[in-house]
Write a protein that holds these residues in place. Structure first.
Motif, PDB file in Angstrom:
ATOM      1  N   VAL A 138      58.912  73.008 128.379  1.00  0.00           N
ATOM      2  CA  VAL A 138      57.586  73.578 128.620  1.00  0.00           C
ATOM      3  C   VAL A 138      57.726  74.609 129.746  1.00  0.00           C
ATOM      4  CG1 VAL A 138      55.197  73.111 129.283  1.00  0.00           C
ATOM      5  CG2 VAL A 138      56.483  71.390 127.989  1.00  0.00           C
ATOM      6  N   ASP A 139      57.439  75.852 129.422  1.00  0.00           N
ATOM      7  CA  ASP A 139      57.456  76.914 130.435  1.00  0.00           C
ATOM      8  C   ASP A 139      56.013  77.188 130.865  1.00  0.00           C
ATOM      9  OD1 ASP A 139      60.223  77.377 130.383  1.00  0.00           O
ATOM     10  OD2 ASP A 139      60.051  78.648 128.605  1.00  0.00           O
ATOM     11  N   VAL A 140      55.766  77.104 132.154  1.00  0.00           N
ATOM     12  CA  VAL A 140      54.414  77.307 132.697  1.00  0.00           C
ATOM     13  C   VAL A 140      54.449  78.525 133.620  1.00  0.00           C
ATOM     14  CG1 VAL A 140      52.558  76.309 134.078  1.00  0.00           C
ATOM     15  CG2 VAL A 140      53.957  74.820 132.624  1.00  0.00           C
ATOM     16  N   MET A 141      53.654  79.554 133.306  1.00  0.00           N
ATOM     17  CA  MET A 141      53.607  80.757 134.126  1.00  0.00           C
ATOM     18  C   MET A 141      52.151  81.050 134.491  1.00  0.00           C
ATOM     19  SD  MET A 141      56.780  81.744 134.346  1.00  0.00           S
ATOM     20  CE  MET A 141      56.664  83.390 135.070  1.00  0.00           C
ATOM     21  N   LEU A 142      51.952  81.680 135.663  1.00  0.00           N
ATOM     22  CA  LEU A 142      50.606  82.114 136.030  1.00  0.00           C
ATOM     23  C   LEU A 142      50.124  83.128 134.997  1.00  0.00           C
ATOM     24  CD1 LEU A 142      51.038  82.625 139.886  1.00  0.00           C
ATOM     25  CD2 LEU A 142      49.545  80.965 138.784  1.00  0.00           C
ATOM     26  N   LYS A 143      48.828  83.116 134.710  1.00  0.00           N
ATOM     27  CA  LYS A 143      48.262  84.123 133.799  1.00  0.00           C
ATOM     28  C   LYS A 143      48.512  85.509 134.393  1.00  0.00           C
ATOM     29  CE  LYS A 143      44.710  81.045 132.019  1.00  0.00           C
ATOM     30  NZ  LYS A 143      44.211  81.064 130.644  1.00  0.00           N
ATOM     31  N   PRO A 144      48.697  86.533 133.546  1.00  0.00           N
ATOM     32  CA  PRO A 144      49.040  87.871 134.046  1.00  0.00           C
ATOM     33  C   PRO A 144      48.058  88.410 135.091  1.00  0.00           C
ATOM     34  CG  PRO A 144      49.264  87.779 131.661  1.00  0.00           C
ATOM     35  CD  PRO A 144      48.669  86.483 132.085  1.00  0.00           C
TER      36      PRO A 144
ATOM     37  N   GLN B 208      58.737  94.139 138.589  1.00  0.00           N
ATOM     38  CA  GLN B 208      57.922  92.987 138.954  1.00  0.00           C
ATOM     39  C   GLN B 208      58.716  91.697 138.760  1.00  0.00           C
ATOM     40  OE1 GLN B 208      54.614  92.131 136.329  1.00  0.00           O
ATOM     41  NE2 GLN B 208      53.192  91.787 138.037  1.00  0.00           N
ATOM     42  N   VAL B 209      58.471  90.697 139.636  1.00  0.00           N
ATOM     43  CA  VAL B 209      59.075  89.370 139.488  1.00  0.00           C
ATOM     44  C   VAL B 209      57.930  88.359 139.421  1.00  0.00           C
ATOM     45  CG1 VAL B 209      60.532  87.603 140.573  1.00  0.00           C
ATOM     46  CG2 VAL B 209      61.163  90.023 140.768  1.00  0.00           C
ATOM     47  N   ARG B 210      57.976  87.469 138.431  1.00  0.00           N
ATOM     48  CA  ARG B 210      56.953  86.408 138.329  1.00  0.00           C
ATOM     49  C   ARG B 210      57.661  85.053 138.424  1.00  0.00           C
ATOM     50  NH1 ARG B 210      51.669  87.933 138.278  1.00  0.00           N
ATOM     51  NH2 ARG B 210      51.033  86.354 136.782  1.00  0.00           N
ATOM     52  N   GLN B 211      57.097  84.138 139.213  1.00  0.00           N
ATOM     53  CA  GLN B 211      57.709  82.807 139.334  1.00  0.00           C
ATOM     54  C   GLN B 211      56.808  81.773 138.668  1.00  0.00           C
ATOM     55  OE1 GLN B 211      58.957  81.601 143.241  1.00  0.00           O
ATOM     56  NE2 GLN B 211      59.114  79.440 142.689  1.00  0.00           N
TER      57      GLN B 211
ATOM     58  N   ALA C 173      50.332  71.811 133.413  1.00  0.00           N
ATOM     59  CA  ALA C 173      49.797  73.152 133.698  1.00  0.00           C
ATOM     60  C   ALA C 173      48.342  73.060 134.130  1.00  0.00           C
ATOM     61  CB  ALA C 173      49.889  74.035 132.455  1.00  0.00           C
ATOM     62  N   ASN C 174      47.944  73.979 135.003  1.00  0.00           N
ATOM     63  CA  ASN C 174      46.513  74.126 135.349  1.00  0.00           C
ATOM     64  C   ASN C 174      46.007  75.247 134.449  1.00  0.00           C
ATOM     65  OD1 ASN C 174      44.103  74.958 136.276  1.00  0.00           O
ATOM     66  ND2 ASN C 174      44.674  75.054 138.442  1.00  0.00           N
ATOM     67  N   THR C 175      45.424  74.884 133.336  1.00  0.00           N
ATOM     68  CA  THR C 175      45.119  75.863 132.286  1.00  0.00           C
ATOM     69  C   THR C 175      44.051  76.872 132.710  1.00  0.00           C
ATOM     70  OG1 THR C 175      43.662  74.182 131.355  1.00  0.00           O
ATOM     71  CG2 THR C 175      45.860  74.387 130.380  1.00  0.00           C
TER      72      THR C 175
ATOM     73  N   PHE D  45      51.006  78.189 129.191  1.00  0.00           N
ATOM     74  CA  PHE D  45      52.254  77.444 128.975  1.00  0.00           C
ATOM     75  C   PHE D  45      52.759  77.685 127.556  1.00  0.00           C
ATOM     76  CE2 PHE D  45      50.785  74.089 126.207  1.00  0.00           C
ATOM     77  CZ  PHE D  45      49.451  73.948 126.510  1.00  0.00           C
ATOM     78  N   ARG D  46      54.080  77.479 127.410  1.00  0.00           N
ATOM     79  CA  ARG D  46      54.707  77.661 126.101  1.00  0.00           C
ATOM     80  C   ARG D  46      55.635  76.467 125.871  1.00  0.00           C
ATOM     81  NH1 ARG D  46      59.236  80.862 124.244  1.00  0.00           N
ATOM     82  NH2 ARG D  46      59.887  80.988 126.404  1.00  0.00           N
ATOM     83  N   VAL D  47      55.509  75.858 124.689  1.00  0.00           N
ATOM     84  CA  VAL D  47      56.321  74.680 124.354  1.00  0.00           C
ATOM     85  C   VAL D  47      57.371  75.106 123.336  1.00  0.00           C
ATOM     86  CG1 VAL D  47      56.277  72.376 123.335  1.00  0.00           C
ATOM     87  CG2 VAL D  47      54.370  73.130 124.749  1.00  0.00           C
ATOM     88  N   HIS D  48      58.641  74.801 123.588  1.00  0.00           N
ATOM     89  CA  HIS D  48      59.678  75.134 122.601  1.00  0.00           C
ATOM     90  C   HIS D  48      60.800  74.116 122.690  1.00  0.00           C
ATOM     91  CE1 HIS D  48      62.216  77.256 125.724  1.00  0.00           C
ATOM     92  NE2 HIS D  48      61.041  77.337 126.294  1.00  0.00           N
TER      93      HIS D  48
END
Lengths: 81, 81
Positions: A6-12, A36-39, A68-70, A75-78
């Motif tokens: 599960v990859d969880v990233m802040l919304k753009p 740009q770098v996103r963590q 995730a705090n939706t 988030f992406r599940v793979h």
């Protein structure tokens, strides 16, 4: 045991101060050409037995509930071999 | 701008209390069949121009210098479309 990621990233549209701090440090450390770098966060979830649609749906529900705090995160599940 | 992803995870022998806390909460939240959970970091690094071996080597060096604590963490660099 199979592994679902599960990859969880802040919304753009959400400001990412940690990512900005990293991007800002790059020129000082001699890294050119870095934009740009996103963590975000990465979760490796081991599930029993084969990974079928039901298990993926379970992990998706787990991500929505706990990982995730939706409101501010996507988030992406793979499945990873 | 192309995007290179750096996945940083604790080395397998290192205790992961956050992952254990998540795995421990699963049965209480109604998630069955979940084994071990490991939590790590995911960085999305935008690089200028095409991603060639030199750019990948640069991001690898960035990961070693800034993104991962290589004493307790492993990292993986890959390009995402």
């Amino acid at each position: 045991m199979a592994r679902v990621v599960v990859d969880v990233m802040l919304k753009p549209e959400i400001l990412d101060p940690q990512g900005q701090a990293i991007a800002g440090a790059c020129p000082r450390l001699g890294f050119e050409g870095i934009g740009q770098v996103r963590q975000g966060k990465r979760f490796e979830v081991e599930v029993e037995g084969e990974v079928d649609d039901a298990k993926i749906a379970d992990v998706r529900r787990l991500a929505e509930t706990l990982l995730a705090n939706t409101v501010i995160e996507d988030f992406r599940v793979h499945v990873e071999a």
